[in-house]
Scaffold this active site. Structure first.
Site, short mmCIF file in Angstrom:
data_model
loop_
_atom_site.label_atom_id
_atom_site.label_comp_id
_atom_site.label_asym_id
_atom_site.label_seq_id
_atom_site.Cartn_x
_atom_site.Cartn_y
_atom_site.Cartn_z
N CYS A 2 0.87 -1.19 0.00
CA CYS A 2 0.00 0.00 0.00
C CYS A 2 0.90 1.22 0.00
O CYS A 2 1.97 1.20 0.60
CB CYS A 2 -0.94 0.12 1.20
SG CYS A 2 -2.29 -1.08 1.20
N GLY A 29 0.66 -0.74 -4.71
CA GLY A 29 -0.71 -1.26 -4.68
C GLY A 29 -1.43 -0.87 -5.95
O GLY A 29 -1.46 0.31 -6.30
N ASN A 103 -0.96 1.57 5.75
CA ASN A 103 -0.07 0.57 5.14
C ASN A 103 0.43 -0.32 6.26
O ASN A 103 1.00 0.17 7.23
CB ASN A 103 1.09 1.30 4.44
CG ASN A 103 2.16 0.35 3.91
OD1 ASN A 103 3.32 0.75 3.78
ND2 ASN A 103 1.81 -0.87 3.58
N GLY A 104 0.22 -1.64 6.12
CA GLY A 104 0.66 -2.59 7.16
C GLY A 104 -0.48 -3.49 7.55
O GLY A 104 -1.56 -3.46 6.95
N CYS A 237 10.84 -3.77 7.47
CA CYS A 237 10.68 -4.99 6.67
C CYS A 237 11.82 -5.10 5.64
O CYS A 237 11.97 -4.21 4.79
CB CYS A 237 9.34 -4.92 5.94
SG CYS A 237 9.15 -6.16 4.67
N TYR A 243 12.56 -6.18 -2.60
CA TYR A 243 11.43 -6.41 -3.51
C TYR A 243 10.49 -5.23 -3.65
O TYR A 243 10.22 -4.76 -4.75
CB TYR A 243 10.65 -7.65 -3.03
CG TYR A 243 9.32 -7.84 -3.71
CD1 TYR A 243 9.27 -8.26 -5.04
CD2 TYR A 243 8.12 -7.60 -3.05
CE1 TYR A 243 8.05 -8.43 -5.69
CE2 TYR A 243 6.90 -7.77 -3.69
CZ TYR A 243 6.88 -8.18 -5.00
OH TYR A 243 5.68 -8.35 -5.63
N ASP A 346 14.55 -11.71 -7.43
CA ASP A 346 14.67 -11.17 -6.07
C ASP A 346 14.25 -12.19 -5.02
O ASP A 346 14.70 -12.14 -3.88
CB ASP A 346 13.83 -9.89 -5.92
CG ASP A 346 12.39 -10.12 -6.32
OD1 ASP A 346 11.65 -10.70 -5.53
OD2 ASP A 346 12.04 -9.75 -7.44
N CYS A 382 4.06 -13.86 6.42
CA CYS A 382 4.16 -12.48 6.89
C CYS A 382 2.84 -12.05 7.51
O CYS A 382 1.79 -12.22 6.89
CB CYS A 382 4.49 -11.54 5.73
SG CYS A 382 4.54 -9.81 6.27
N CYS A 433 13.04 -6.33 10.45
CA CYS A 433 12.25 -7.56 10.53
C CYS A 433 12.74 -8.44 9.38
O CYS A 433 12.81 -7.99 8.23
CB CYS A 433 10.76 -7.29 10.36
SG CYS A 433 9.80 -8.83 10.28
N CYS A 436 10.16 -13.61 7.81
CA CYS A 436 9.77 -14.62 6.82
C CYS A 436 10.99 -15.41 6.33
O CYS A 436 10.84 -16.43 5.67
CB CYS A 436 9.04 -13.97 5.65
SG CYS A 436 9.94 -12.59 4.96
S1 SF4 Z 1 7.80 -11.13 7.85
FE1 SF4 Z 1 9.06 -10.73 6.02
S2 SF4 Z 1 7.72 -9.64 4.62
FE2 SF4 Z 1 6.77 -9.55 6.65
S3 SF4 Z 1 7.48 -7.63 7.56
FE3 SF4 Z 1 8.91 -9.21 8.22
S4 SF4 Z 1 10.52 -9.20 6.66
FE4 SF4 Z 1 8.78 -8.10 5.83
#
Ligand code: SF4
Length: 459
Positions: A2, A29, A103-104, A237, A243, A346, A382, A433, A436
């Site tokens: 988003c 988006g 967004n999120g 993220c 990506y 990617d 995620c 983060c 994933c």
């Molecule tokens: S889990 Fe992966 S895609 Fe989701 S916020 Fe964390 S790093 Fe990003």
């Protein structure tokens, strides 16, 4: 996913500037787009399904007067891709009217929805965003305090723009999981998901909005408040880096394109291969392919030509055409014939597209097809706003690298190390983060992560 944009200006055509800001954020988006304006406190919003250029035209923009505008481009991650979930949402509460773009993904949306329902508030959408709007609209405290109160109740990922009571507000979750930056257009303040949108409208980047920070802009200026303490070093993220974000944007002061080129260079060091050509999977694989080609001194070729107009609302082909499958999106150039090619992408999520591309390159006469991926295997779901796939569909969650290679039919397959990816961002892992890729989540995760979990049963 988003895109968010917001501006306050008593002199400028705020809706038109927001339109161009959203145009720069279209990659975040493509399902719906919207703009809400405030004209001396009166809120008008226009939102619809489709791309920014499909939703708005001259006439519609001319109808959006005001001194504040916020805008949103949506890729659904909670709630279906339907008009009623398009944003900005407008909420008329007991305390105020609020227009809001998010967004999120909230990780405690179910509990907050239940709480609001208990208090007698009816929610009209199946998106977690409405919870944020309802909390602010029904909090009797002054606006800034009501937003800060709301921020303290939310958990998960949220970058938000708000328009209410003649003020523009913007805030970020205490981990800063989704980007949001602040810019200046002469004396006016602008906010946007990414710096590329500030660049397009001619605004100077002032700074990133800090994790847990709330910015309120009124006719006297912009005011910042650390509404929620920063949680650790933050958790931006890492998917944004390899990506999602546009390559010309800067995240944490680092240009995304440069980071992606370094990912390719690092991949060349960690997983070299003898080959004749390096091809990207366009567009997000392109910078890493440039880096890989430079790192090993192997010529870079466009090799695969992409049709950029295959969107998510694409009309499905009939059976005959469907057999052409991936050719709707990519077509190889004749130069791959007889060559040992390296394809750089990617990420591999489900593996189906990569398998089709490998097959297509072999059919076009490639002698060998080596696959190099610029991010480590995606092994976890995620919960924070990137629409990856159901955990059962993540190919790397249940297969070794060799098994994935076999599945996609490549001559060889390699991923970079997590350290290699991290080093390419030039920022420490404590600020990210990467859940994933590691399954080490920065928050408690909801028991139910499905995108349509708040969807009403419709006949
Ligand atoms: S889990 Fe992966 S895609 Fe989701 S916020 Fe964390 S790093 Fe990003």
């Amino acid at each position: 996913m988003c895109g968010l944009f917001g501006i306050r200006s008593s002199e400028r055509d705020v809706a038109r500037i927001t339109y161009f800001g959203l145009f720069a954020l279209q990659h975040r988006g493509q399902e719906s787009a919207g703009i809400a304006v405030s004209d001396r406190g009166r809120v008008t919003a226009l939102r619809d399904m489709g791309l920014v250029t499909q939703v708005f035209d001259e006439q519609k923009l001319r109808g959006l007067h005001g001194e504040i505008a916020i805008g949103h481009t949506r890729y659904s991650t909670t709630g279906s891709s339907q008009w009623w979930n398009a944003q900005p949402l407008v909420q008329h509460g007991t305390a105020r009217t609020v227009a809001l773009g998010h967004n999120g993904n909230l990780t405690n949306a179910a509990a907050l929805r239940a709480e609001l329902a208990e208090q007698g508030h009816r929610l009209a959408t199946s998106a977690d965003t409405e919870v944020i709007a309802a909390l602010i609209a029904n909090d009797e405290a002054p606006l800034q305090e009501a937003i800060a109160n709301t921020m303290r109740k939310l958990d998960g990922a949220f970058s938000v723009v708000v328009l209410s009571e003649g003020k523009l507000a913007a805030f970020r979750d205490p981990r800063g999981m989704r980007p949001l930056c602040l810019g200046r257009l002469d004396d006016d303040w602008v906010v946007a998901s990414e710096t590329c949108a500030l660049d397009l409208v001619g605004a100077e980047v002032d700074r990133e909005i800090r994790p847990g920070e709330l910015i309120v802009v009124d006719e006297t200026g912009a005011y910042a408040e650390q509404a929620v303490p920063l949680d650790g070093g933050g958790a931006l993220c890492i998917f944004e880096f390899f990506y999602l974000a546009r390559p010309d944007s800067r995240l944490s002061g680092v240009e995304v394109h440069g980071a992606r080129v370094r990912m390719g260079e690092r991949l060349a060091e960690e997983a070299p291969v003898d080959a004749d050509l390096v091809l990207p999977i366009p567009d997000s694989g392109t910078p890493a392919a440039i880096g890989f080609s430079r790192g090993l001194n192997i010529p870079f070729s466009e090799g695969l030509i992409k049709n950029r107009y295959v969107g998510r609302t694409f009309i499905q082909p009939d059976q005959g055409l469907r057999e052409q499958g991936i050719k709707l999106k990519f077509n190889p150039l004749a130069e791959v014939k007889g060559k040992r090619v390296v394809v750089v992408d990617d990420s591999i999520v489900r593996g189906n597209t990569t398998r089709q591309i490998v097959q297509m390159l072999f059919e076009a006469g490639a002698a060998e097809v080596h696959v190099r991926v610029s991010s480590p295997p995606v092994i976890g779901q995620c919960f924070y706003g990137i629409d990856l796939a159901d955990p059962a569909e993540l190919i790397a969650a249940g297969k070794s690298v060799e098994e994935i290679r076999e599945h996609i039919g490549a001559t060889s397959l390699a991923y970079p190390s997590l350290e290699g990816l991290q080093a390419s961002t030039r920022r420490p892992e404590s600020q990210f983060c990467r859940a994933c890729l590691t399954r080490d989540y920065p928050t408690a995760v909801p028991a139910e992560g499905a995108k349509l979990r708040f969807e009403p049963a419709r006949a």
